[in-house]
Design a protein around this motif. Sequence first.
Motif, mmCIF file in Angstrom:
data_model
loop_
_atom_site.group_PDB
_atom_site.id
_atom_site.type_symbol
_atom_site.label_atom_id
_atom_site.label_comp_id
_atom_site.label_asym_id
_atom_site.label_seq_id
_atom_site.Cartn_x
_atom_site.Cartn_y
_atom_site.Cartn_z
ATOM 1 N N PHE A 189 45.217 61.847 87.989
ATOM 2 C CA PHE A 189 46.015 60.625 88.035
ATOM 3 C C PHE A 189 47.498 60.937 87.781
ATOM 4 C CE2 PHE A 189 47.522 56.556 86.285
ATOM 5 C CZ PHE A 189 47.238 55.765 87.374
ATOM 6 N N GLN B 98 44.053 54.194 82.421
ATOM 7 C CA GLN B 98 43.211 55.341 82.757
ATOM 8 C C GLN B 98 42.641 56.021 81.517
ATOM 9 O OE1 GLN B 98 41.987 56.686 85.455
ATOM 10 N NE2 GLN B 98 42.892 55.283 86.947
ATOM 11 N N LYS B 99 43.324 55.775 80.359
ATOM 12 C CA LYS B 99 42.846 56.425 79.141
ATOM 13 C C LYS B 99 41.595 55.728 78.600
ATOM 14 C CE LYS B 99 46.951 58.792 77.658
ATOM 15 N NZ LYS B 99 48.308 58.563 77.173
ATOM 16 N N THR C 113 48.947 62.488 90.810
ATOM 17 C CA THR C 113 49.261 61.472 91.822
ATOM 18 C C THR C 113 50.592 60.779 91.489
ATOM 19 O OG1 THR C 113 46.909 61.080 92.102
ATOM 20 C CG2 THR C 113 48.389 59.400 92.981
ATOM 21 N N LEU C 114 50.738 60.430 90.195
ATOM 22 C CA LEU C 114 51.968 59.742 89.791
ATOM 23 C C LEU C 114 53.200 60.630 90.013
ATOM 24 C CD1 LEU C 114 51.060 57.818 86.513
ATOM 25 C CD2 LEU C 114 51.202 56.982 88.862
ATOM 26 N N LEU D 177 45.143 49.564 91.948
ATOM 27 C CA LEU D 177 43.892 50.187 91.509
ATOM 28 C C LEU D 177 42.752 49.239 91.881
ATOM 29 C CD1 LEU D 177 44.884 51.430 87.909
ATOM 30 C CD2 LEU D 177 45.041 52.679 90.060
ATOM 31 N N GLU E 273 37.957 54.681 78.599
ATOM 32 C CA GLU E 273 36.748 55.289 79.181
ATOM 33 C C GLU E 273 36.019 54.300 80.087
ATOM 34 O OE1 GLU E 273 35.651 58.305 79.202
ATOM 35 O OE2 GLU E 273 33.750 57.845 80.207
ATOM 36 N N THR F 107 43.216 54.934 93.513
ATOM 37 C CA THR F 107 44.642 54.682 93.257
ATOM 38 C C THR F 107 45.417 54.716 94.562
ATOM 39 O OG1 THR F 107 44.394 55.815 91.159
ATOM 40 C CG2 THR F 107 46.640 55.486 91.955
ATOM 41 N N LEU G 189 51.194 50.733 91.294
ATOM 42 C CA LEU G 189 49.910 51.256 91.784
ATOM 43 C C LEU G 189 48.923 50.107 92.010
ATOM 44 C CD1 LEU G 189 49.505 54.302 89.374
ATOM 45 C CD2 LEU G 189 50.545 54.258 91.641
ATOM 46 N N MET H 286 53.359 52.134 87.139
ATOM 47 C CA MET H 286 52.658 53.416 86.988
ATOM 48 C C MET H 286 52.333 53.738 85.541
ATOM 49 S SD MET H 286 55.682 56.182 87.538
ATOM 50 C CE MET H 286 57.005 56.277 86.366
ATOM 51 N N ALA I 211 49.392 51.936 84.246
ATOM 52 C CA ALA I 211 48.196 52.524 84.848
ATOM 53 C C ALA I 211 47.733 53.737 84.054
ATOM 54 C CB ALA I 211 48.471 52.896 86.298
ATOM 55 N N LEU I 212 48.745 54.507 83.573
ATOM 56 C CA LEU I 212 48.420 55.689 82.765
ATOM 57 C C LEU I 212 47.583 55.310 81.551
ATOM 58 C CD1 LEU I 212 51.640 57.865 82.560
ATOM 59 C CD2 LEU I 212 49.350 58.668 83.161
ATOM 60 N N SER J 102 60.312 53.812 88.568
ATOM 61 C CA SER J 102 58.889 53.464 88.513
ATOM 62 C C SER J 102 58.325 53.313 89.923
ATOM 63 C CB SER J 102 58.720 52.157 87.737
ATOM 64 O OG SER J 102 57.338 51.878 87.594
ATOM 65 N N ILE J 103 57.025 53.358 89.986
ATOM 66 C CA ILE J 103 56.318 52.980 91.210
ATOM 67 C C ILE J 103 55.185 52.042 90.780
ATOM 68 C CG2 ILE J 103 56.852 55.038 92.589
ATOM 69 C CD1 ILE J 103 54.254 56.272 91.701
ATOM 70 N N SER K 127 54.118 61.032 93.590
ATOM 71 C CA SER K 127 54.646 59.819 94.216
ATOM 72 C C SER K 127 55.966 59.364 93.588
ATOM 73 C CB SER K 127 53.636 58.674 94.062
ATOM 74 O OG SER K 127 52.357 59.095 94.434
ATOM 75 N N HIS K 128 56.325 60.007 92.516
ATOM 76 C CA HIS K 128 57.517 59.534 91.776
ATOM 77 C C HIS K 128 58.809 59.825 92.549
ATOM 78 C CE1 HIS K 128 60.394 59.142 88.378
ATOM 79 N NE2 HIS K 128 59.555 58.148 88.070
ATOM 80 N N PRO K 129 59.746 58.863 92.545
ATOM 81 C CA PRO K 129 61.005 59.048 93.289
ATOM 82 C C PRO K 129 61.733 60.346 92.952
ATOM 83 C CG PRO K 129 60.835 56.810 92.466
ATOM 84 C CD PRO K 129 59.677 57.556 91.883
ATOM 85 N N GLN L 78 39.937 63.682 86.034
ATOM 86 C CA GLN L 78 40.460 62.469 86.671
ATOM 87 C C GLN L 78 41.808 62.057 86.054
ATOM 88 O OE1 GLN L 78 37.127 59.715 86.496
ATOM 89 N NE2 GLN L 78 37.244 59.588 88.736
ATOM 90 N N GLN L 79 41.853 62.213 84.718
ATOM 91 C CA GLN L 79 43.106 61.891 84.010
ATOM 92 C C GLN L 79 44.265 62.745 84.539
ATOM 93 O OE1 GLN L 79 42.384 60.174 80.643
ATOM 94 N NE2 GLN L 79 44.498 59.459 80.726
ATOM 95 N N VAL M 94 49.433 54.077 95.991
ATOM 96 C CA VAL M 94 50.830 53.786 95.651
ATOM 97 C C VAL M 94 51.321 52.755 96.645
ATOM 98 C CG1 VAL M 94 53.156 54.724 95.426
ATOM 99 C CG2 VAL M 94 51.187 56.095 94.728
ATOM 100 N N ARG N 74 37.813 53.759 83.268
ATOM 101 C CA ARG N 74 37.677 54.922 84.152
ATOM 102 C C ARG N 74 36.322 54.899 84.863
ATOM 103 N NH1 ARG N 74 39.761 58.388 80.439
ATOM 104 N NH2 ARG N 74 37.699 59.218 80.008
#
Lengths: 228, 437
Positions: free
Chosen positions: B88, A163-164, B91-92, A98, A166, A175, A96, A156, A159-160, A93-94, B95-97, B84-85, A177, A169
């Motif tokens: 995103f 982002q869903k 971006t993930l 926001l 509306e 964003t 974020l 992360m 965050a996904l 994982s990372i 940036s992911h390992p 944008q979705q 990292v 958003r």
Amino acid sequence: MLAADDAALRVLVLENAPPMSFRDEFGQLTGFSVEIARAVCHEMRVNCAFDVVTQSAMLPTISQGKADIAAAGLLETPERRVKVLFAKPYYRSISLWLAPSGVTPGQAGVKVAVVGGSAQDAYGRKQGWDMHPVATHGDLGAPLLSGEAQAVLVPMISALSLQKNEAFRQLGLATTVLQAPELSGDASFGISPFRPELQKEINAALDRIKRNGTYDRINSRFLPFRVS
Amino acid sequence: MIRSLQAIQAGRAFALLAALFVAAFGAAVVLLALDQQRVIEATSRLQDQTVPEIIRFQRLARNLEQLRQEGERIFAVSSHASRQQSMFVVTLIASHPSILEHPGAAQLARETEQFLGEVVRQSIADDRRPATRYDEWQRLAARLGMQVDDVSIQGINLANNDLVVATSAMKLARSKLMMALILVGVFLLGFMILVRRHLIQPLQQINLALSTLSADRPAPDFKPSTMLEIQAVEESILEHHALLIQNDETRQVLEKLANKDGLTGLMNRRHFMQSAEVELQRAQRYRRPVTVAMADLDFFKKLNDTYGHAAGDAMLRAFADLVQDTLRQSDLVCRYGGEEFAFLFPEIGPAETQKLAERLRARCDAMEVSLPDGRVIKATVSIGLADASECPIEIALKRADEALYEAKRLGRNRVELSGPPVPATDSEPDMRTARLF
């Protein structure tokens, strides 16, 4: 879901943390972490009873031995390592940041929304930030929409799902990292320190589902890319 | 190798061979086990490390492919929210390992993220802008596609190392196995040849020698054996053969001693009776003449009383010598007891025997025996003869004895012939039958 008496293992899961852990339209627990936990139980040929807890209750429950497995992506930090055992990582994982453009981590007067008891919560407090903890990942959007918080620090995958939304958003957050060791890397199930023998079995089961395709099917079902 | 040594114990020789075999075969087994270990290590490495690694590369390829798809979506969709979705997710992923740990993929992902970020930002200002940069995207997407291929192949190739190691170990193991089998075959062949040459063949010879071993045959001739045990058995057989011969000689000596009279060296009575019986039967079977005689030294008791027993013995010995000197080679004579002697004369009838007996009597009469003390003694002999050609030896000797008494009665120092045979008692029924007719 209550633990059945004959359940061999008690597994703690989060809810309202899509897509990792949530209830589907029939009210059944599902999500990436939940299904991986199910697959591991199946591989180990044991019955597992799932107990829903909040993020903040999860680690104390496990460390006291009240449950056997914490089926959530726990980042392995030194503080946690003394309290619970960790299985092999099941994804990476990372975290974020926001926030609106110009709002940077550590900036004064910024309230940061986090899930209470999460690695992000612990990291923010350690940095001396003004934290706004919420109970579940699903609750993270509200403080920003209401203006109670100006930024959110999340794993992360949470965050996904944010982002869903509306409305979320529409906030047009940028964003970033956050590359801190406590905030990225291996995410693993927690194991009760009273059941050290489980560690090897769970690891072997994870190895098997990663080899036999079960893991990748679950990955594709819930997440847009490979997270291991 | 064995032949060059002078002699060796069979047990040691075969133990040595067995030890050599065990050592050689053990070494082959160890070598095989090592190869097997290499195969096991390579395959378990393949399973535990390489396969997960390959899967990791496949997932990386999958993420790169996902990057490409999200990029396509950014160009394809008209909704800014969808862009944008997708951005995103880009971006993930970037940036992911999993992407960052592969330098080539990380570089390309960063480029993709920057390019698509620009495109999305520009699209906020001007919705038509994305289309103008689509050619640029196409080139980037092509590079992403190739990176996907490269990463996939890279992953698959990880298995090659393990497979090469396993295959070479298997090939080596196969040739070692062949060598081990040949080794076993050669050892078995050698073992069989040695067993045959040094154990089976000598044992067969020993068996033959034992089955034909006899004092009448020469000693068995053994080829020199290298095996001490075989040599020992062969030596024992030769010793046994020598012992057989020695025993036979001893037996003959003992037989002679048993058949002789100790004083005179003549046959004793038992042996005479056996020999006479045989001789008589032969003569009667072939209807040959045969005569028996009994002789007795006259006044022998008086000679004993006058001159002592030593003188008597000397007289008996002298008479025996005289008898042997006078009679024919084929005549049988024995000391029948005391001063009494019995005779059997083959091939001559009473008349001729009488001449022979007369000559003996005369020579005895003329004989003077000197004693050690210088005195000289003399003795006469009386002899009775009987025809033995038609009656058993006992009857014949009885009749000769009767004739001897007749000779004594008629004055001694004379030869008397028994009268015609008295009909045997068992012939009386025949006579009665004869009278009936």
